[in-house]
Design an enzyme around this catalytic site. Sequence first.
Site, mmCIF file in Angstrom:
data_model
loop_
_atom_site.group_PDB
_atom_site.id
_atom_site.type_symbol
_atom_site.label_atom_id
_atom_site.label_comp_id
_atom_site.label_asym_id
_atom_site.label_seq_id
_atom_site.Cartn_x
_atom_site.Cartn_y
_atom_site.Cartn_z
ATOM 1 N N GLU A 60 0.996 -1.160 0.067
ATOM 2 C CA GLU A 60 0.183 0.033 -0.018
ATOM 3 C C GLU A 60 0.872 1.394 0.044
ATOM 4 O OE1 GLU A 60 -2.540 -3.655 1.323
ATOM 5 O OE2 GLU A 60 -0.440 -2.642 1.767
ATOM 6 N N HIS A 129 -9.060 -5.541 11.452
ATOM 7 C CA HIS A 129 -9.865 -5.572 10.135
ATOM 8 C C HIS A 129 -11.239 -4.988 10.366
ATOM 9 C CE1 HIS A 129 -7.183 -8.878 7.577
ATOM 10 N NE2 HIS A 129 -6.479 -7.857 8.388
#
Length: 325
Positions: A60, A129
């Site tokens: 990322e 998450h």
Amino acid sequence: MRTIQFREAICEAMSEEMRHDESIYLMGEEVAEYNGAYKASKGMLAEFGEKRVIDTPIAELGFTGIAVGSAMNGCRPIVEYMTFNFCLVGIDQIINNAAKMRQMTGGQFNVPIVFRGPTASAGQLGATHSQALENWFANTPGLKVIVPSTPYDAKGLLKSAIRDNDPVIFMESEQMYGDKGEVPEGEYTIPIGVADIKREGTDVTIVSFGKIIKEAFIAADELAKEGISCEVIDLRTVRPMDNEAILKSVKKTNRLVILEEAWPFASISSEITYIVQEQAFDFLDAPIQRITTADAPAPYSPVLLKDWLPNAADVVKAVKKVMYK
């Protein structure tokens, strides 16, 4: 009017804009060969080719930086994160570069870029998450933050985000991609920063956004059976926030409940509470109530997760509290 899924609305918005502007491209993990982790880019590789629909490594920081640099050089990237939890690896590029470049260069560089992907919880995915990070990004000058709750809103707002000349955080939900809603065939956009009154009412204002607003609708239906009329406002955009829509509603109902799927400290609901007490204090007939997740990392246990998340029963309780019932 036709009915399509949330994921299809996202795909249509991206595809339509890419057909009109060759500087737009999509990049992210599994967006190309796999048609997107949530199938939100289905068919786009076949239509636009590998130079405009780009599969990235699990990196990322790297691909976020590439996107920012390309935006400074005339491209209009759409960056998909498999979840915004993963964007934390690349958040330096978002906060320190994308959000600040226009100001730091005296307006010489715009960064027309959309960072999109799921936010908040989506079942038993564990603490790392399941985070809602809207308030992190909304706290940053230079970023616009959108959190739609319907396919119609998602398509119209994503098209506006792609056309915007500043960086936009566009936050979805894994649990909404299969949601269906009416979306017109023709061209339309929704302006960024405009809330929507999803349900009109007279007794109490409920403000929410994203997938958790469904709990507000359930609560409003239950309360209507008891003669309590709820006005439900979907913010749609949390920065810039439509303060006027909130204030106008509160001045009508004189009561406010805020529902948010996020931790309570320094949340979006905290900001709304401050705005209302500053600008509409004399119109309030009861203290403002906010409903958030528990102030703890999301648990994995389904029993604990259910208790951690806000729900319709919490909304009913809060509404009755401001109604002194």
